[in-house]
Design an enzyme around this catalytic site. Structure first.
Site: not given
Ligand code: IMP
Length: 201
Positions: A8, A69, A179, A184
């Site tokens: 990351t 992811d 939060k 998650h």
């Molecule tokens: P990533 O895999 O952590 O990059 O998340 C992918 C996408 O999911 C992000 O660009 C957000 O649009 C959405 N996302 C992930 N985690 C969150 C969160 O905690 N709150 C709101 N959107 C999230």
């Protein structure tokens, strides 16, 4: 100390996990390793994407590593935006190329849900760890629903329209500490941390 690469560039994610691992592992990000190539992420499930990113590091750099992811899964939309969460407003139908991506993503979700009573959704995070050639999966889920309109200014992504089950405020109306206690990502990370802390000797 055992070095583990976290695939990351997100500084917040790196700080968070280092704190939880209490200095037992040296977790390094892509920037610190001088890895600046685009890591492919072109599958259709969170598990496959996380595995693809972790395998890329393991195969090309021979290092223990993990990758994550995350997606927002909405029941009535058959699990969309799911793996397309980051760029939902730019993919499929309709697209909003002129809008800020986050605003476009939220607008698309609200339009697609318009008139639907079933607004059940969840955030799901998957982390894949590859350690000495073995693969380990960790999952974190928070159930909730999509609100009728955005509320709150904190957070990022879909936070203003996600109401976690059992709460009367969206993720964007909570402070980050609150939060982070229920999210998650926090659940998936704490499973990974438990595993690594147990494996530490
Ligand atoms: P990533 O895999 O952590 O990059 O998340 C992918 C996408 O999911 C992000 O660009 C957000 O649009 C959405 N996302 C992930 N985690 C969150 C969160 O905690 N709150 C709101 N959107 C999230």
């Amino acid at each position: 100390m055992e070095e583990i690469v976290f695939a990351t560039n997100n500084e917040h994610k790196l700080i968070e996990i280092r704190k939880l691992l209490k200095g037992r592992y040296n977790v390094v990000g892509l920037k610190e390793k001088g890895i600046d190539e685009d890591i492919p992420e072109d599958h259709f499930t969170l598990e496959e994407n996380a595995l693809q990113k972790a395998m890329f590091i393991y195969e090309n750099y021979g290092q223990n590593c993990f990758a994550d992811d995350t997606g927002l899964e909405i029941d009535i939309l058959d699990g969309e935006p799911g793996v397309f969460s980051a760029r939902y407003s730019m993919t499929g139908d309709p697209v909003y190329p002129e809008m800020d991506t986050t605003k476009g993503n939220i607008r698309k979700v609200l339009e697609k849900l318009s008139g639907h009573d079933n607004r059940r959704a969840r955030f799901r995070s998957v982390i894949v760890l590859i350690r000495d050639g073995k693969k380990f999966y960790f999952e974190g889920i928070i159930e909730g629903s999509i609100t009728a309109s955005p509320s709150g200014d904190d957070g990022f992504g879909y936070d203003p329209i996600f109401l976690p089950e059992g709460y009367d405020r969206t993720f964007a109306e909570m402070d980050l500490d609150e939060k982070n206690r229920i999210s998650h990502r926090a659940i998936a990370v704490s499973k990974l941390v438990d595993f690594l802390n147990k494996a530490y000797h």
